[in-house]
Design an enzyme around this catalytic site. Sequence first.
Site, PDB file in Angstrom:
ATOM      1  CD1 TRP A  87      -4.622   5.269  -2.784  1.00  0.00           C
ATOM      2  CD2 TRP A  87      -2.692   4.151  -2.678  1.00  0.00           C
ATOM      3  NE1 TRP A  87      -4.907   3.974  -2.425  1.00  0.00           N
ATOM      4  CE2 TRP A  87      -3.740   3.273  -2.351  1.00  0.00           C
ATOM      5  CE3 TRP A  87      -1.390   3.659  -2.687  1.00  0.00           C
ATOM      6  CZ2 TRP A  87      -3.523   1.929  -2.041  1.00  0.00           C
ATOM      7  CZ3 TRP A  87      -1.171   2.325  -2.365  1.00  0.00           C
ATOM      8  CH2 TRP A  87      -2.236   1.481  -2.049  1.00  0.00           C
ATOM      9  CG  ASP A 113     -12.386  -1.306  -7.860  1.00  0.00           C
ATOM     10  OD1 ASP A 113     -11.271  -1.032  -7.361  1.00  0.00           O
ATOM     11  OD2 ASP A 113     -12.545  -2.230  -8.690  1.00  0.00           O
ATOM     12  CD  GLU A 120      -6.547   0.619  -3.688  1.00  0.00           C
ATOM     13  OE1 GLU A 120      -6.161  -0.537  -3.916  1.00  0.00           O
ATOM     14  OE2 GLU A 120      -7.107   0.942  -2.640  1.00  0.00           O
ATOM     15  CD  GLU A 133      -4.038  -6.195   1.284  1.00  0.00           C
ATOM     16  OE1 GLU A 133      -3.072  -6.556   0.574  1.00  0.00           O
ATOM     17  OE2 GLU A 133      -4.410  -5.013   1.355  1.00  0.00           O
TER      18      GLU A 133
HETATM   19  C1  BGC Z   1      -6.869  -2.339  -0.929  1.00  0.00           C
HETATM   20  C2  BGC Z   1      -7.821  -1.320  -0.356  1.00  0.00           C
HETATM   21  C3  BGC Z   1      -7.454  -0.962   1.063  1.00  0.00           C
HETATM   22  C4  BGC Z   1      -5.984  -0.619   1.192  1.00  0.00           C
HETATM   23  C5  BGC Z   1      -5.554  -0.427   2.634  1.00  0.00           C
HETATM   24  C6  BGC Z   1      -5.451  -1.861  -0.751  1.00  0.00           C
HETATM   25  O1  BGC Z   1      -4.587  -2.818  -1.272  1.00  0.00           O
HETATM   26  O2  BGC Z   1      -7.120  -2.519  -2.291  1.00  0.00           O
HETATM   27  O3  BGC Z   1      -9.136  -1.800  -0.367  1.00  0.00           O
HETATM   28  O4  BGC Z   1      -8.233   0.109   1.471  1.00  0.00           O
HETATM   29  O5  BGC Z   1      -5.212  -1.643   0.629  1.00  0.00           O
HETATM   30  O6  BGC Z   1      -5.869  -1.536   3.405  1.00  0.00           O
END
Ligand code: BGC
Length: 381
Positions: free
Chosen positions: A127, A177, A180, A336
Amino acid sequence: MTDAKQGVQFGSEAPGRDDLTRLAEASVEMIARLQDPTGAYPASPTFSAYRGYCWFRDGAFIADAMSAAGAKDSAERFFDWCGRILVDREAKVVEIVSRARSGSPVPDAEMLATRFTFAGEEGDDEWWDFQLDGFGTWLWAAAEHARRYGTDLARWARAIELSVDYLTSSWQRPCFDWWEENADEVHVSTLCCIAAGLDAVAEAGILDGTRRQQALAATESIRSTIVERGLVDGHLAKWLGSADVDASALAAVAPLGVFPASGRIGSRTLRAIDGGLNVGGGVHRYLADTFFGGGQWPLLSCFLGLGFAAEGDRERAIERLTWAAATADGGGALPEQVGDHLLDPSMNQEWVDRWGPVASPLLWSHAMFVRLAVEVEVLPA
Ligand code: BGC
């Protein structure tokens, strides 16, 4: 901006107030049901790349939402989980801090991870792990919770101290950030999460004199760094020296309040993100986003709604909540992101092939929905 019809609707109608309340209640129940006995909140129970992990960032915002919605015990169990992770790594944090203070900082790979398994391990999956924001956001959420309920922060005292030392010694470092990405930059939203956490625990009276002074001094330096190098056209920029905007900066306005909606920087940030990244009610992360084609994130629409609510514009705040509700699928799961307006449709399939369909449910989306629902009194606190 006007709202376009988005995602799956509740029946054929746009969500009404009762639908919003029901979805908020169901979200609280879902988060409570999925919370692991260790206190960890799964980012998403089903999504391939997130399954089995809890993030400090997502978790802190989820805990804040659960706390605001009256689920006191759930939030405290998450803070216990954070506390265990930090205290279990006490020697590592002490080493990181002493190396940073002596001018020979440890490499990025030896900093704390941003996500952990429910059992509190780093896990075996790769990660983009070095991200500082979550260690500030959990401090902020815990202090906010303590203020809300009169809870004694002493329960997490050592973990709070370790987080403060970690952040005061390392906040200047570039790191990944919220998304990622851009590991070589110092991100304005990351800095704001750190400042919010340090300020909140300093004000909460849990820190000894020296640490409190260090926390307040770092908060002050962060603020002046942002004002000097982290603004573009008077609003928060994506990173120090960037000319772009990123919707993660919304959190700095509300709920973190580092640059409140009543001030010039906060208000200009809301205008910049509303004008530049909000399309028909759904908020993009940033204009060059290609993740799953660069769709719109309900959780960011809810952050924008929290900003409007902080400005006293309840109507626009409820519009953002309504937009987010319309992204729920038939079973009430919030994703998401949704793909009705993609910034780069050519990139969608690549991510589907790599990780499967967009994460849904995403607990952070549900949490921001709950947090905004409480704020606009669609869900009683
Ligand atoms: C996002 C992060 C988030 C993670 C888990 C990633 O794709 O960029 O901001 O913390 O997913 O939800």
